[in-house]
Scaffold this active site. Sequence first.
Site, PDB file in Angstrom:
ATOM      1  N   GLY A 188       0.992  -1.220  -0.053  1.00 35.13           N
ATOM      2  CA  GLY A 188      -0.038   0.068  -0.189  1.00 35.13           C
ATOM      3  C   GLY A 188       0.929   1.217   0.162  1.00 35.13           C
ATOM      4  N   LEU A 237       3.341   2.303   1.740  1.00 34.33           N
ATOM      5  CA  LEU A 237       4.782   2.274   1.789  1.00 34.33           C
ATOM      6  C   LEU A 237       5.246   1.642   0.708  1.00 34.33           C
ATOM      7  CD1 LEU A 237       4.870   0.442   5.500  1.00 34.33           C
ATOM      8  CD2 LEU A 237       5.300   2.895   4.896  1.00 34.33           C
ATOM      9  N   GLU A 283       2.867   1.959  12.044  1.00 37.01           N
ATOM     10  CA  GLU A 283       1.736   0.942  11.563  1.00 37.01           C
ATOM     11  C   GLU A 283       1.017   0.788  12.945  1.00 37.01           C
ATOM     12  OE1 GLU A 283       0.645   1.170   8.866  1.00 37.01           O
ATOM     13  OE2 GLU A 283       2.082   0.627   7.415  1.00 37.01           O
TER      14      GLU A 283
END
Length: 144
Positions: free
Chosen positions: A9, A11, A81
Amino acid sequence: MPSLIFVYGTLKEGFPNFAYNPGKRIPGTYRTRHPFPFYVVQLPVEDRAPWLMNNPGQGVPVLGQVFEVDDATLQAMDAFEEVGLPTGYARVELELEPAGHEGEVLLAHAYMKHEHQLVECLLIEGPFADYTAELAAGYRLGLP
């Protein structure tokens, strides 16, 4: 000791949160060996967020990039995260294979959500096989 991290995604190289991923990229594109549900969601404080759900066997194989990271980078990515927090991701090890050609199966970590977290979502789209630039358009973290 270096670890492998599978990013699917924001990153990924060329995506909004790539600055939080200082790892060394393993060339090529990889996909999960098993299907997983992969959604793009809207939350009260985030929009167009990619969520890979920890429900193996459901959904589709998901595409992404693999990076080699050191322990300090892995800890920093875990913090970004929100690993271990109720609204955060879980870091899960999974099997990957090269997309589009034969190659070695890799074991890498990925940041995944649990199904019960979907109740937080205002909008859920998918499942998808890849978080594309079109799906990422409008991504925002920290919406008012």
